[in-house]
Scaffold this active site. Structure first.
Site, PDB file in Angstrom:
ATOM      1  CG  HIS A 119      -5.461   3.366  -1.679  1.00 10.27           C
ATOM      2  ND1 HIS A 119      -6.059   2.271  -2.269  1.00 10.27           N
ATOM      3  CD2 HIS A 119      -5.627   3.216  -0.346  1.00 10.27           C
ATOM      4  CE1 HIS A 119      -6.562   1.492  -1.328  1.00 10.27           C
ATOM      5  NE2 HIS A 119      -6.320   2.040  -0.145  1.00 10.27           N
TER       6      HIS A 119
ATOM      7  CB  SER B  20      -6.957   2.982  -5.848  1.00  6.47           C
ATOM      8  OG  SER B  20      -6.356   2.045  -4.974  1.00  6.47           O
TER       9      SER B  20
ATOM     10  CD  GLU C  67      -8.026  -1.326   1.834  1.00  9.98           C
ATOM     11  OE1 GLU C  67      -7.769  -1.110   0.636  1.00  9.98           O
ATOM     12  OE2 GLU C  67      -7.998  -0.450   2.713  1.00  9.98           O
TER      13      GLU C  67
ATOM     14  CG  HIS D 246     -10.521   3.710   1.048  1.00 10.96           C
ATOM     15  ND1 HIS D 246     -11.108   2.581   1.589  1.00 10.96           N
ATOM     16  CD2 HIS D 246      -9.196   3.443   0.970  1.00 10.96           C
ATOM     17  CE1 HIS D 246     -10.169   1.675   1.839  1.00 10.96           C
ATOM     18  NE2 HIS D 246      -8.990   2.169   1.458  1.00 10.96           N
TER      19      HIS D 246
HETATM   20 FE   FE2 Z   1      -7.096   1.287   1.740  1.00 10.44          FE
END
Ligand code: FE2
Length: 295
Positions: A176, A241, A222, A181
């Site tokens: 993730h 992700s 997010e 990110h």
């Molecule tokens: Fe996150």
């Protein structure tokens, strides 16, 4: 309000924003205060996995901010998990990721056959946007996490999910953090928005204000969605992700309204039934930038 199909995944249990807001926002809150597995964690009964998680946690505990990040001791099996996730993610990205994300993936040229070390990801991301990843052992307080963004620092877990569930993790992991990110932080505009979130959080003096910004972060960085050529495309790291990004389900897409997003409750342990969709990436960038500068 529009209903359309978008991907889902249990990874919706994300970090900064999934956490309850601290009772007292303590600027000195420990970055590494939580390292534990719940009994229903896929790796709970795997002593080797837990020992490796502890070794990786020690890296974060002993880490001096700003120093090069020591390499994590991944096993061949764990590199296999990374490969399996990317095999699932790449076709899903082609269909569901926004153009900005796809361009960042190409720029970063992450290895697909092994988990990249944070040190090498940093070399690439820093050169592109000035952002860097620093290791944390697990969840940190929202204020600590979000404020670090103001300084161009993304607090990042280093461990990978358990090999028995390559497409599922009950907590943020290196997949993730990097596939989500780190890739988006290679975008100058997304990196700028992350910094602005951090600066806005630094200016907050109440829990309510911190909560509102945490929700805005959740529904944009997010789980944000933008429209491209008439289709909803993800720029949110929690979506990008997700190992099952391609598994589509109906979600309610609402036009991006950051005031509404700041009041929208969410349950990080379940699929997100409501997402906010901007008319374009440009529209999202300007709306979020203006909103954050005014906080
Ligand atoms: Fe996150």
């Amino acid at each position: 309000m529009t209903t359309t199909t978008l991907p889902e995944h249990p990874l919706l249990q994300d970090h900064a924003d999934a956490r309850p807001v601290a009772a007292e926002a303590d600027a000195a809150a420990d970055r590494n205060s939580v390292v534990q597995l719940d009994p229903d964690h896929p790796g709970f009964r795997d002593e080797e996995y837990r020992a490796r998680r502890n070794r990786i946690a020690r890296i974060a505990r002993e880490y001096e901010p700003g120093a090069p990040v020591p390499d994590a001791p991944y096993t061949p099996e764990e590199h296999g998990v990374w490969r399996a996730v990317w095999e699932a993610l790449e076709p899903a990205h082609e269909r569901h990721a926004c153009a900005e994300y796809l361009s960042c993936v190409r720029r970063l040229e992450l290895p697909r056959e092994r988990i990249p070390q944070m040190r090498e990801v940093n070399e690439r991301v820093e050169a592109l946007s000035g952002f860097r990843l620093e290791p944390v052992a697990g969840l940190v307080e929202p204020r600590v996490f979000l404020e670090s963004l103001a300084n161009g620092v993304f607090l990042c877990t280093q461990y990978i999910r358990h090999h028995s569930t390559p497409l599922y993790t009950p907590e943020p992991d290196v997949v993730h953090e990097i596939a989500g990110h780190a890739v988006t932080l290679a975008s100058e505009r997304l990196a700028e928005l992350n910094r602005l979130v951090g600066r806005a959080v630094k200016r907050t003096t109440s829990h309510e204000a911190l909560d509102r910004l945490s929700r805005v972060y959740w529904f944009t960085v997010e789980f944000g969605v933008v429209r491209e050529d008439g289709e909803a495309k993800a720029y949110g790291t929690g979506l990008l992700s997700a190992g099952e990004l391609g598994a589509m389900r109906d979600v309610e897409l609402r036009p991006l309204d950051l005031e509404a997003a700041s009041r929208q409750e969410y349950d990080p342990t379940h699929f997100q039934p409501v997402l906010f969709c901007a008319d374009s990436f440009e529209a999202m960038y300007h709306a979020l930038r203006d909103y954050l500068i005014r906080r």
